[in-house]
Design a protein around this motif. Structure first.
Motif, PDB file in Angstrom:
ATOM      1  N   ARG A  50       6.932   8.625   4.652  1.00 20.27           N
ATOM      2  CA  ARG A  50       8.198   8.616   5.385  1.00 20.27           C
ATOM      3  C   ARG A  50       8.032   7.577   6.487  1.00 20.27           C
ATOM      4  O   ARG A  50       7.025   7.555   7.176  1.00 20.27           O
ATOM      5  CB  ARG A  50       8.476   9.983   5.999  1.00 20.27           C
ATOM      6  N   VAL A  51       9.049   6.720   6.638  1.00 19.96           N
ATOM      7  CA  VAL A  51       8.961   5.589   7.556  1.00 19.96           C
ATOM      8  C   VAL A  51      10.019   5.722   8.648  1.00 19.96           C
ATOM      9  O   VAL A  51      11.162   6.098   8.379  1.00 19.96           O
ATOM     10  CB  VAL A  51       9.172   4.258   6.781  1.00 19.96           C
TER      11      VAL A  51
ATOM     12  N   SER B  80      12.627   8.379  17.721  1.00 20.44           N
ATOM     13  CA  SER B  80      12.538   7.610  18.959  1.00 20.44           C
ATOM     14  C   SER B  80      11.109   7.549  19.496  1.00 20.44           C
ATOM     15  O   SER B  80      10.813   6.735  20.352  1.00 20.44           O
ATOM     16  CB  SER B  80      13.466   8.214  20.017  1.00 20.44           C
ATOM     17  N   GLY B  81      10.232   8.392  18.977  1.00 18.98           N
ATOM     18  CA  GLY B  81       8.849   8.404  19.437  1.00 18.98           C
ATOM     19  C   GLY B  81       7.972   7.358  18.781  1.00 18.98           C
ATOM     20  O   GLY B  81       6.825   7.180  19.170  1.00 18.98           O
ATOM     21  N   HIS B  82       8.497   6.654  17.784  1.00 13.60           N
ATOM     22  CA  HIS B  82       7.718   5.641  17.064  1.00 13.60           C
ATOM     23  C   HIS B  82       8.529   4.360  16.957  1.00 13.60           C
ATOM     24  O   HIS B  82       9.744   4.403  16.818  1.00 13.60           O
ATOM     25  CB  HIS B  82       7.383   6.122  15.647  1.00 13.60           C
ATOM     26  N   PRO B  83       7.863   3.213  16.966  1.00 10.29           N
ATOM     27  CA  PRO B  83       8.577   1.958  16.719  1.00 10.29           C
ATOM     28  C   PRO B  83       9.079   1.908  15.272  1.00 10.29           C
ATOM     29  O   PRO B  83       8.559   2.627  14.411  1.00 10.29           O
ATOM     30  CB  PRO B  83       7.523   0.878  16.961  1.00 10.29           C
ATOM     31  N   PRO B  84      10.077   1.079  14.989  1.00  8.28           N
ATOM     32  CA  PRO B  84      10.579   0.965  13.606  1.00  8.28           C
ATOM     33  C   PRO B  84       9.481   0.506  12.646  1.00  8.28           C
ATOM     34  O   PRO B  84       8.551  -0.196  13.030  1.00  8.28           O
ATOM     35  CB  PRO B  84      11.671  -0.099  13.699  1.00  8.28           C
ATOM     36  N   ASN B  85       9.611   0.921  11.395  1.00  9.92           N
ATOM     37  CA  ASN B  85       8.715   0.533  10.299  1.00  9.92           C
ATOM     38  C   ASN B  85       7.292   1.061  10.439  1.00  9.92           C
ATOM     39  O   ASN B  85       6.354   0.467   9.922  1.00  9.92           O
ATOM     40  CB  ASN B  85       8.704  -0.986  10.098  1.00  9.92           C
ATOM     41  N   MET B  86       7.142   2.201  11.103  1.00  5.32           N
ATOM     42  CA  MET B  86       5.834   2.851  11.196  1.00  5.32           C
ATOM     43  C   MET B  86       5.821   4.066  10.264  1.00  5.32           C
ATOM     44  O   MET B  86       6.824   4.755  10.117  1.00  5.32           O
ATOM     45  CB  MET B  86       5.554   3.329  12.621  1.00  5.32           C
ATOM     46  N   VAL B  87       4.684   4.323   9.645  1.00  3.94           N
ATOM     47  CA  VAL B  87       4.532   5.498   8.791  1.00  3.94           C
ATOM     48  C   VAL B  87       4.409   6.711   9.713  1.00  3.94           C
ATOM     49  O   VAL B  87       3.496   6.782  10.530  1.00  3.94           O
ATOM     50  CB  VAL B  87       3.302   5.377   7.878  1.00  3.94           C
ATOM     51  N   ILE B  88       5.361   7.661   9.586  1.00  2.00           N
ATOM     52  CA  ILE B  88       5.342   8.842  10.445  1.00  2.00           C
ATOM     53  C   ILE B  88       4.901  10.101   9.699  1.00  2.00           C
ATOM     54  O   ILE B  88       4.594  11.103  10.315  1.00  2.00           O
ATOM     55  CB  ILE B  88       6.712   9.068  11.125  1.00  2.00           C
TER      56      ILE B  88
ATOM     57  N   LEU C 277       0.800  -1.224   0.000  1.00  2.00           N
ATOM     58  CA  LEU C 277       0.000   0.000   0.000  1.00  2.00           C
ATOM     59  C   LEU C 277       0.831   1.271   0.000  1.00  2.00           C
ATOM     60  O   LEU C 277       0.330   2.334  -0.347  1.00  2.00           O
ATOM     61  CB  LEU C 277      -0.900   0.036   1.243  1.00  2.00           C
ATOM     62  N   HIS C 278       2.095   1.153   0.432  1.00  2.00           N
ATOM     63  CA  HIS C 278       2.938   2.333   0.626  1.00  2.00           C
ATOM     64  C   HIS C 278       4.197   2.264  -0.226  1.00  2.00           C
ATOM     65  O   HIS C 278       4.728   1.193  -0.469  1.00  2.00           O
ATOM     66  CB  HIS C 278       3.367   2.439   2.098  1.00  2.00           C
ATOM     67  N   ASP C 279       4.671   3.439  -0.609  1.00  2.00           N
ATOM     68  CA  ASP C 279       5.958   3.576  -1.275  1.00  2.00           C
ATOM     69  C   ASP C 279       6.803   4.468  -0.367  1.00  2.00           C
ATOM     70  O   ASP C 279       6.512   5.654  -0.218  1.00  2.00           O
ATOM     71  CB  ASP C 279       5.770   4.213  -2.650  1.00  2.00           C
ATOM     72  N   ALA C 280       7.828   3.892   0.282  1.00  2.00           N
ATOM     73  CA  ALA C 280       8.666   4.644   1.217  1.00  2.00           C
ATOM     74  C   ALA C 280       9.661   5.480   0.419  1.00  2.00           C
ATOM     75  O   ALA C 280      10.537   4.940  -0.243  1.00  2.00           O
ATOM     76  CB  ALA C 280       9.392   3.699   2.157  1.00  2.00           C
ATOM     77  N   VAL C 281       9.517   6.788   0.490  1.00  2.00           N
ATOM     78  CA  VAL C 281      10.422   7.683  -0.237  1.00  2.00           C
ATOM     79  C   VAL C 281      11.467   8.286   0.692  1.00  2.00           C
ATOM     80  O   VAL C 281      12.454   8.825   0.221  1.00  2.00           O
ATOM     81  CB  VAL C 281       9.653   8.786  -0.990  1.00  2.00           C
ATOM     82  N   GLN C 282      11.243   8.193   2.011  1.00  2.00           N
ATOM     83  CA  GLN C 282      12.203   8.683   2.991  1.00  2.00           C
ATOM     84  C   GLN C 282      12.131   7.824   4.237  1.00  2.00           C
ATOM     85  O   GLN C 282      11.091   7.242   4.536  1.00  2.00           O
ATOM     86  CB  GLN C 282      11.896  10.132   3.399  1.00  2.00           C
TER      87      GLN C 282
END
Length: 82
Positions: free
Chosen positions: A64-65, A36-44, A26-31
């Motif tokens: 951005r992930v 530190s406020g989010h777990p890894p691999n979360m859309v921020i 569903l997502h295309d990670a461009v950045q």
């Protein structure tokens, strides 16, 4: 598998990405960003909204992930084989 929440607007459906786990279907990670406020691999951040049309992906969301700080520094703490 849990389907992310979606907003319906006519025959096309917007994909809600912010705060969801990164999904390459569903997502295309461009950045990526160290966050530190989010777990890894979360859309921020959603840079461009993605859409579905009649259940099929019309356009992936550009996002951005968050990444783990160790990943940003070059891996799992090894010295690169030197």
């Amino acid at each position: 598998m849990q389907v992310p929440p979606q907003r319906t607007r006519g025959p096309q459906t917007a994909i809600e990405s912010l705060g969801e786990p990164f999904d390459p279907r569903l997502h295309d990670a461009v950045q990526t960003a160290e966050d530190s406020g989010h777990p890894p691999n979360m859309v921020i951040e959603e840079l461009q909204r993605g859409y579905r049309f009649r259940g099929r992906l019309l356009r992936p969301a550009l996002v951005r992930v968050s990444v783990d700080t160790a990943e940003m520094r070059g891996g799992s703490g090894s010295d690169g084989g030197v």
